[in-house]
Design a protein around this motif. Sequence first.
Motif, PDB file in Angstrom:
ATOM      1  N   THR A  12     -24.638  -9.294 -67.558  1.00  9.54           N
ATOM      2  CA  THR A  12     -24.974  -9.105 -66.149  1.00  9.54           C
ATOM      3  C   THR A  12     -23.904  -9.689 -65.235  1.00  9.54           C
ATOM      4  O   THR A  12     -24.133  -9.905 -64.053  1.00  9.54           O
ATOM      5  CB  THR A  12     -26.327  -9.772 -65.830  1.00  9.54           C
ATOM      6  OG1 THR A  12     -26.252 -11.141 -66.229  1.00  9.54           O
ATOM      7  CG2 THR A  12     -27.460  -9.096 -66.558  1.00  9.54           C
ATOM      8  N   CYS A  13     -22.728  -9.936 -65.806  1.00  8.79           N
ATOM      9  CA  CYS A  13     -21.645 -10.535 -65.021  1.00  8.79           C
ATOM     10  C   CYS A  13     -21.135  -9.550 -63.965  1.00  8.79           C
ATOM     11  O   CYS A  13     -20.693  -8.448 -64.272  1.00  8.79           O
ATOM     12  CB  CYS A  13     -20.511 -10.933 -65.962  1.00  8.79           C
ATOM     13  SG  CYS A  13     -19.068 -11.560 -65.122  1.00  8.79           S
ATOM     14  N   GLN A  14     -21.230  -9.971 -62.721  1.00 12.20           N
ATOM     15  CA  GLN A  14     -20.892  -9.076 -61.618  1.00 12.20           C
ATOM     16  C   GLN A  14     -19.528  -9.431 -61.028  1.00 12.20           C
ATOM     17  O   GLN A  14     -18.705  -8.575 -60.747  1.00 12.20           O
ATOM     18  CB  GLN A  14     -21.955  -9.243 -60.515  1.00 12.20           C
ATOM     19  CG  GLN A  14     -21.661  -8.471 -59.252  1.00 12.20           C
ATOM     20  CD  GLN A  14     -21.943  -7.016 -59.445  1.00 12.20           C
ATOM     21  OE1 GLN A  14     -23.063  -6.628 -59.795  1.00 12.20           O
ATOM     22  NE2 GLN A  14     -20.934  -6.190 -59.274  1.00 12.20           N
ATOM     23  N   ILE A  55     -20.936 -14.988 -61.313  1.00  8.77           N
ATOM     24  CA  ILE A  55     -21.923 -14.461 -60.375  1.00  8.77           C
ATOM     25  C   ILE A  55     -22.579 -13.260 -61.042  1.00  8.77           C
ATOM     26  O   ILE A  55     -21.893 -12.329 -61.463  1.00  8.77           O
ATOM     27  CB  ILE A  55     -21.250 -14.037 -59.056  1.00  8.77           C
ATOM     28  CG1 ILE A  55     -20.596 -15.262 -58.431  1.00  8.77           C
ATOM     29  CG2 ILE A  55     -22.257 -13.406 -58.109  1.00  8.77           C
ATOM     30  CD1 ILE A  55     -19.521 -14.922 -57.433  1.00  8.77           C
ATOM     31  N   ARG A  56     -23.915 -13.321 -61.178  1.00  8.25           N
ATOM     32  CA  ARG A  56     -24.555 -12.253 -61.937  1.00  8.25           C
ATOM     33  C   ARG A  56     -25.351 -11.318 -61.062  1.00  8.25           C
ATOM     34  O   ARG A  56     -25.688 -11.629 -59.926  1.00  8.25           O
ATOM     35  CB  ARG A  56     -25.410 -12.828 -63.063  1.00  8.25           C
ATOM     36  CG  ARG A  56     -26.424 -13.854 -62.614  1.00  8.25           C
ATOM     37  CD  ARG A  56     -26.985 -14.577 -63.807  1.00  8.25           C
ATOM     38  NE  ARG A  56     -27.543 -13.641 -64.791  1.00  8.25           N
ATOM     39  CZ  ARG A  56     -28.282 -14.010 -65.829  1.00  8.25           C
ATOM     40  NH1 ARG A  56     -28.527 -15.286 -66.029  1.00  8.25           N
ATOM     41  NH2 ARG A  56     -28.767 -13.124 -66.653  1.00  8.25           N
ATOM     42  N   ASN A  57     -25.633 -10.162 -61.633  1.00  5.97           N
ATOM     43  CA  ASN A  57     -26.420  -9.158 -60.945  1.00  5.97           C
ATOM     44  C   ASN A  57     -27.324  -8.529 -62.001  1.00  5.97           C
ATOM     45  O   ASN A  57     -26.839  -7.991 -62.993  1.00  5.97           O
ATOM     46  CB  ASN A  57     -25.470  -8.112 -60.342  1.00  5.97           C
ATOM     47  CG  ASN A  57     -26.234  -6.937 -59.755  1.00  5.97           C
ATOM     48  OD1 ASN A  57     -27.462  -6.874 -59.795  1.00  5.97           O
ATOM     49  ND2 ASN A  57     -25.494  -5.995 -59.220  1.00  5.97           N
ATOM     50  N   LYS A  58     -28.626  -8.652 -61.769  1.00  4.37           N
ATOM     51  CA  LYS A  58     -29.576  -8.190 -62.788  1.00  4.37           C
ATOM     52  C   LYS A  58     -29.384  -6.720 -63.140  1.00  4.37           C
ATOM     53  O   LYS A  58     -29.706  -6.285 -64.236  1.00  4.37           O
ATOM     54  CB  LYS A  58     -31.013  -8.440 -62.312  1.00  4.37           C
ATOM     55  CG  LYS A  58     -31.481  -9.858 -62.581  1.00  4.37           C
ATOM     56  CD  LYS A  58     -32.941 -10.013 -62.199  1.00  4.37           C
ATOM     57  CE  LYS A  58     -33.207 -10.899 -61.021  1.00  4.37           C
ATOM     58  NZ  LYS A  58     -32.998 -10.534 -59.676  1.00  4.37           N
ATOM     59  N   ASN A  59     -28.876  -5.942 -62.191  1.00  4.08           N
ATOM     60  CA  ASN A  59     -28.732  -4.503 -62.442  1.00  4.08           C
ATOM     61  C   ASN A  59     -27.417  -4.130 -63.123  1.00  4.08           C
ATOM     62  O   ASN A  59     -27.179  -2.970 -63.439  1.00  4.08           O
ATOM     63  CB  ASN A  59     -28.836  -3.728 -61.122  1.00  4.08           C
ATOM     64  CG  ASN A  59     -30.187  -3.958 -60.479  1.00  4.08           C
ATOM     65  OD1 ASN A  59     -31.196  -4.062 -61.177  1.00  4.08           O
ATOM     66  ND2 ASN A  59     -30.203  -4.086 -59.170  1.00  4.08           N
ATOM     67  N   GLN A  60     -26.575  -5.105 -63.331  1.00  5.17           N
ATOM     68  CA  GLN A  60     -25.274  -4.828 -63.950  1.00  5.17           C
ATOM     69  C   GLN A  60     -25.453  -4.376 -65.394  1.00  5.17           C
ATOM     70  O   GLN A  60     -26.372  -4.821 -66.085  1.00  5.17           O
ATOM     71  CB  GLN A  60     -24.431  -6.107 -63.911  1.00  5.17           C
ATOM     72  CG  GLN A  60     -23.095  -6.016 -64.587  1.00  5.17           C
ATOM     73  CD  GLN A  60     -22.095  -5.195 -63.805  1.00  5.17           C
ATOM     74  OE1 GLN A  60     -22.332  -4.026 -63.509  1.00  5.17           O
ATOM     75  NE2 GLN A  60     -20.987  -5.796 -63.445  1.00  5.17           N
ATOM     76  N   SER A 111     -19.832  -2.016 -56.315  1.00  5.87           N
ATOM     77  CA  SER A 111     -21.055  -2.795 -56.421  1.00  5.87           C
ATOM     78  C   SER A 111     -20.776  -4.154 -55.821  1.00  5.87           C
ATOM     79  O   SER A 111     -19.622  -4.582 -55.728  1.00  5.87           O
ATOM     80  CB  SER A 111     -21.473  -2.932 -57.881  1.00  5.87           C
ATOM     81  OG  SER A 111     -20.397  -3.447 -58.613  1.00  5.87           O
ATOM     82  N   GLU A 158     -22.544  -8.255 -54.653  1.00  2.00           N
ATOM     83  CA  GLU A 158     -23.630  -9.223 -54.558  1.00  2.00           C
ATOM     84  C   GLU A 158     -23.099 -10.506 -53.959  1.00  2.00           C
ATOM     85  O   GLU A 158     -21.905 -10.810 -54.100  1.00  2.00           O
ATOM     86  CB  GLU A 158     -24.201  -9.537 -55.951  1.00  2.00           C
ATOM     87  CG  GLU A 158     -25.507 -10.295 -55.879  1.00  2.00           C
ATOM     88  CD  GLU A 158     -26.021 -10.650 -57.263  1.00  2.00           C
ATOM     89  OE1 GLU A 158     -25.618 -11.690 -57.800  1.00  2.00           O
ATOM     90  OE2 GLU A 158     -26.835  -9.875 -57.793  1.00  2.00           O
ATOM     91  N   ASP A 159     -23.964 -11.220 -53.295  1.00  2.00           N
ATOM     92  CA  ASP A 159     -23.590 -12.510 -52.727  1.00  2.00           C
ATOM     93  C   ASP A 159     -22.350 -12.424 -51.846  1.00  2.00           C
ATOM     94  O   ASP A 159     -21.524 -13.325 -51.814  1.00  2.00           O
ATOM     95  CB  ASP A 159     -23.318 -13.541 -53.839  1.00  2.00           C
ATOM     96  CG  ASP A 159     -24.596 -13.907 -54.561  1.00  2.00           C
ATOM     97  OD1 ASP A 159     -25.671 -13.541 -54.049  1.00  2.00           O
ATOM     98  OD2 ASP A 159     -24.510 -14.537 -55.626  1.00  2.00           O
TER      99      ASP A 159
END
Length: 755
Positions: free
Chosen positions: A454-456, A480-485, A715, A717-718
């Motif tokens: 999930t590494c974004q 920084i992770r992203n659950k949808n990755q 994509s 995040e954060d």
Amino acid sequence: MSVAKDSFHNDFSHEENIPGSEKDRAIIRAAYRQLLNSVKTTLEPADHKAIRQAFELAAEAHKTQRRKSGDPYILHPIEVANICVQEIGLGPTAIVCALLHDVVEDTDVTLAEVRAQFGTQVSMIVDGLTKLDSLHESESPQAENISKVLRAMVSDVRVVLIKMADRLQNLRTIKSMPPHKQLKIAAETSSIYTPLAHRLGLYKIKTEFQDACLKITHPVEYKDIAEKLSDTKRNRELYIEEFCEPISAWMDSVGIKGKVIGRPKSIYSIWNKIRQKQVAFEDIFDLFAIRIILDVPPEEEKSACWKAYTFVTDHFMPIPERVKDWISLPKSNGYESLHTTVIGPEGRFVEVQIRSERMDDIAERGFAAHWKYKGIKSISKLKHDVFENWLSQVRDSLENSMAGNAVDFLNEIQGNFFTEEVHVFTPSGEMRILPKGATALDFAFSIHSDLGKTCQAVKVNNKLVPISHVLQSGDQVEVIRNKNQKPADGWLKFVITTKARNRIRAALKEEQVKQAEYGKEILQRKLNAFKVTVEDNLEMLVKYFKFPNHLEFLSAVAHEQVDLKELKKFRADGPKLVEVTDKQVRPEVDLTEVFTPVDRKGSSQKLDIIINDQPGRLFQYSMATCCNPMPGDTIFAYTNTSNITKIHRSTCPNAQNLLTAYSHRVMKASWGNTVQTNFVADIIVMGVDTGPGVINALTDRLAMLGLNIRSFSISGEDGFFEGRIGLIVANLDQLNVAMRSLKELEWVSSVARLE
Ligand code: MN
């Protein structure tokens, strides 16, 4: 040593049983005697007996063979045993195995006979040293043999150490080989044995490998440097003497025992410097190197070394940032030493290595010396040991690597286990050790596979970087992770650790299985028209559409990469589909052209590439999709077993493997006059997400340059984004301009081409 010799003579008859002519026998006996003399410790009678039996068995088995030089063959195993004793520091079992190392491979003696006479340990080691049968069908026999050695190494590391000795002996006598064989041996040595020697801490052997290979591959440069070194030898010695004098005097005055010695730099290291720095021999500043070896008890090693460092740097001006402290944090191959470079008399750079006797022994002889100081014979007992750690990584990799694929395994080993390490830190200050070249994504996977998947985005030292960013020692890394990755194909191109690669592969496979299910449904709907099932026809269709297996075929169907209109060329015959043969049998070539999946890259073939000094079209080449070469890139051509020629970038992640394992299928290639054509370059843009305008701003920039975009995904995040752009460009210059232009945007933190 005379004690050892005398004790044998009491127990055993004086005369060894040696076949051959009187002259040969004398030479062989002398070599064998010299081997026994080189064993410094007293041999147990049983050990001596085993060594003699091994010698006699090998002498008998090899009796009709001669080396290329004309010497009796048995001199080779004896010399290999000698290297094991004198230069690697191995014991009696290794001597027995070294003497026997070629009997199973080259003579009628079988492994069973070796086992019956010498036991399972010896036969296991000899087996590891025996090349696979040359009749054995194999994609890359060389890779298979190396992987066999490494597999055997995991149970007994002596296998690989004896292999090193074998290679060294062959290199020392390589003059009698024909030139093309010399080149092959040199290539194999530099791509496998040299890094392995480095990894095992066998520095002396590594240096000899490098010099020997250089002599073969660059004879003129080698000779030139060797001559210049010998011309300047006297002057250098005088200089070193002058330099060392105050250091010796200081050691005497403070009562630290030890020695200060001049250390000649290897021809290879000088050549490498000349090449890398583009300087002349005369302009190399740091030809001078000395080593201070301190004879102090273990508990005083560290402080004594730093005392010596303080003295040296008080006396001579140190060059900032040239201090390397491998005493506090030893290298992963066990190397401990303190290095610095100072400015000596006449403004010359002098490299100074400071270490204890023990450290020096480990540095020169690696593994074997290391055990001596551990005082433990069996490696399995060592816990938290640098070598044991390494071996267990190799073991893991062996278990994880797919059975039978020696080339993949070798590639993996080269990527992961020959290299040095970097020490990086988590945000909480915990240290992680990764192989040199590991990327931020490798780091994420090393912490936890879920974190990897999930590494974004990644922050290194608080700065946002691409997940392909290569880590340096001392970096602090935050994931920084992203659950949808989700893991993507491209990830495999920039992870280098086994763990990351295996986890990504597994995730991709899982995804592919899902897609294949979906593809199967699509296909079944089409086949309903024929009233036949997928199951009954799958095998045939996979072959027809030229896919390697069901899974890839069905997932290609799901991705609409298979032209199912082709099914019109079939009719049902019972449960099976058969091809409608109109008039004639279609030639094979047509099929590939019509039915290969749509070229994802859409790159044009109207190129003029020169392959092996001939027009490339003679080879019907295409561009490799793993690295997407474009004019300006350095390239080579590679023909696979199915006679398909692809052009790769020389920086392609697959290149090293292809060049090493399949060098016979590699051809040189260069760009000819390119006609107007397009290439797709994948680039990754990362930066601060300033809102919905990001995409427009990026595409506007590219449009301003008149470039077209083939694919775009973004994509974020954060507050960070990662954009992947498939850009259509004519050549490398155009790509570089585009990348520079994107980098100019102040909220863009990095732009990189996907390797
Ligand atoms: Mn050999």
